[in-house]
Design a protein around this motif. Sequence first.
Motif, short mmCIF file in Angstrom:
data_model
loop_
_atom_site.label_atom_id
_atom_site.label_comp_id
_atom_site.label_asym_id
_atom_site.label_seq_id
_atom_site.Cartn_x
_atom_site.Cartn_y
_atom_site.Cartn_z
N GLY A 1 0.82 -1.20 0.00
CA GLY A 1 0.00 0.00 0.00
C GLY A 1 0.86 1.25 0.00
O GLY A 1 0.62 2.18 -0.78
N ILE A 2 1.87 1.21 0.83
CA ILE A 2 2.73 2.39 0.96
C ILE A 2 3.51 2.63 -0.32
O ILE A 2 3.72 3.78 -0.72
N CYS B 1 4.12 6.09 -2.23
CA CYS B 1 5.46 6.66 -2.40
C CYS B 1 5.77 6.94 -3.87
O CYS B 1 6.31 7.99 -4.22
N ILE B 2 5.43 5.96 -4.72
CA ILE B 2 5.75 6.11 -6.14
C ILE B 2 5.00 7.32 -6.71
O ILE B 2 5.59 8.14 -7.42
N LEU B 3 3.73 7.40 -6.38
CA LEU B 3 2.94 8.54 -6.87
C LEU B 3 3.57 9.85 -6.39
O LEU B 3 3.69 10.81 -7.17
N ILE C 1 13.24 6.13 -10.30
CA ILE C 1 12.28 5.89 -9.21
C ILE C 1 12.87 4.88 -8.24
O ILE C 1 12.80 5.04 -7.02
N ILE C 2 13.49 3.84 -8.81
CA ILE C 2 14.12 2.82 -7.98
C ILE C 2 15.18 3.46 -7.08
O ILE C 2 15.25 3.18 -5.87
N ALA C 3 15.98 4.32 -7.71
CA ALA C 3 17.06 4.97 -6.95
C ALA C 3 16.48 5.77 -5.79
O ALA C 3 17.00 5.72 -4.66
N GLU C 4 15.39 6.49 -6.08
CA GLU C 4 14.74 7.29 -5.02
C GLU C 4 14.23 6.39 -3.89
O GLU C 4 14.41 6.70 -2.72
#
Lengths: 111, 551
Positions: A13-14, A18-20, A33-36
């Motif tokens: 869920g989180i 987070c991605i959004l 995104i992965i790096a973030e």
Amino acid sequence: MVAENTQVQMRKGILEYCILSIISRKEIYASDIIAELKKAELLIVEGTLYPLLTRLKNNGLLSYNWKESTSGPPRKYYEITEEGQDVLKKLDVTWKELLFAVETSLEHRTI
Amino acid sequence: MNKTIIININSIVFHIEEDAYEILRSYMIDIKRHFGRSEDSKEILEDIENRIAEMFSERIHSGKKEVIGIVDVNQVIAQMGRVSDFEAGILEDESTTTKDPIDYSAEKASSEHVDQAAEPKISAANASYFAKKLMRDPDDKMLGGVASGLGHYFGIESKWVRVIFLAFFLFAGSGAMLYVVLWMVMPLASSRADRMAMRGEAPNLENFKKSFEKEIDEFPALNSRDTGGRAKHTVESVIGRILRVIGRILGVFALSIISISLIGFFIVFVFSWLNLSGFHTDIMFPPLLNMETREAYFALMAGFLAISIPFMSLFYLLLRVLFNAPKMNNYASLTLLTMWCLSIIAVIYFSISTSHDFRETSTIKVEKPLQPATSFVLSERDVRVIDASDEDRSKGRIKAIDEGYSLRDDLAITIESIDSLEKPFIQYNYTAKGRTFKQASDNASDIAYKVKQDGRNLIFDSHFLFSTDKKVYRDQRIDVKVFLPVGTSVTIMNNMDYKVRNSVWIHDCYPGINHKSTEWIMTKNGLKCATANPEEQKDEKNEEEGVTSES
């Protein structure tokens, strides 16, 4: 096993939230995104990300543009749509509620 | 030196080492299988392929190499994640994420490092081994590799699976059916990645190395199969253990059944052969009697080969499977196969030709008068007992019996009544079969059988002969009918009992079996008991007198 299951559910869920949030800041490429996420110590493999992005895109929360890359094939850069922003705002509210709920629940815990 | 393959991912060309390609391929297959279920699979797969292509080209641009190797592929896969990681959604292994975060994208990550990280995840996802795939093993096969594939799947040596198949083959060939079906259903493990999936090894670097080294080790000794080794490094499942025990029991059982059958066939063969050559043995395969002697030898040989060759090969196959006996060389097996086919053809030919010899039936009816007498004694003479003092015997007949002429006792004797004023007579019905009606009647006329009358004694030979040199069996039968006038008394010696059964029921009159002869009287309705029940006998006599006086 029970714990693992709950952990997975919580993270799932989180993760979307987070991605959004990450995408809402600026146009971004999947591996960035992965790096973030890695920076946030929410470690996932890229294989998990693509289905998620595709689903969010198909739900109209995201859109993408093709951009030329210096090293290899053109890349998909994702950005958030207006609908996505609305959803994100709703999620913000939910998150704050959840945070309050969790903190309140944890307050006087002894173990 | 390594062989490289050129691949094309989203219109970008890469040179990749063969082993690395195998890993990548199996990985992509896994991914396709995983996402194949979801709606957006096409798009997701495109994204993943795109990303892989990008990571490859990053490696080629940054380093000075031109070829993608195993290390590259393993690192890319580690970054992209395995299917088991997708399932979990998130890399959640606490120990790796918090205490020792591994930077998968780091260029210098050693291959061992990647492996160690990958291994525990796999073992967490699947109880003890990587998901096995049921595939046929091309490296360890006798026919299609089905047995070894099943062996890999259940973690047992392939020979036990083979034994089970062979044992089931004995039960109406069901093993063969099952084998063929599995052969069609199970895919062949053609690539190294497939073979590793089949053995349940994770397609990663270490296992690839292992598989490669094993292949090299095995190379000098082509015949040695990895039967012993497999059980060691594969976790033996419970089913596997049960199957192995069943296999061992069935194997020994099947071996003993087959060897007993083979011995049996051989005994029948030898005795039948002796029988054809003129020795009278107890064991004889009856249909052979229907054939000309020369043909019969061939037919016997063909029949023996047709039935024993499959058993022999089954026996040998079991030996091979159970005790690793060397493979039969190609010439020997080809010769056996040819012999078997020829013998099958011969058996079919002989069966058809023999059955044609029985197509037509002919009966010759001969009636001979008997010297009238008020009473007759019916007795049998066993022609196999030659009384040398008997002057009646013609030399020819004795000679015939000496030479092993066919003696048959398909002899039915019926006793029927005629009017008391008529003269007694005897009727012979000689019946035989043949390819044509002419042959049938020839065969019928060849039967030599006569009843001898000596005063009131009627002496029936126990057997009849085929009078000419055509002594083959063509279902020759004799139906002897003795017509006696009403009122004649008949004595049947006990050695005749079984031959006159269809006209009288001896035991109605003589319940005991210790009688030398039985007394009968001819009435209008056939023979009636003469002594057993005096009351009835009297009535019958009165009745008869009444009948005779009326006529």
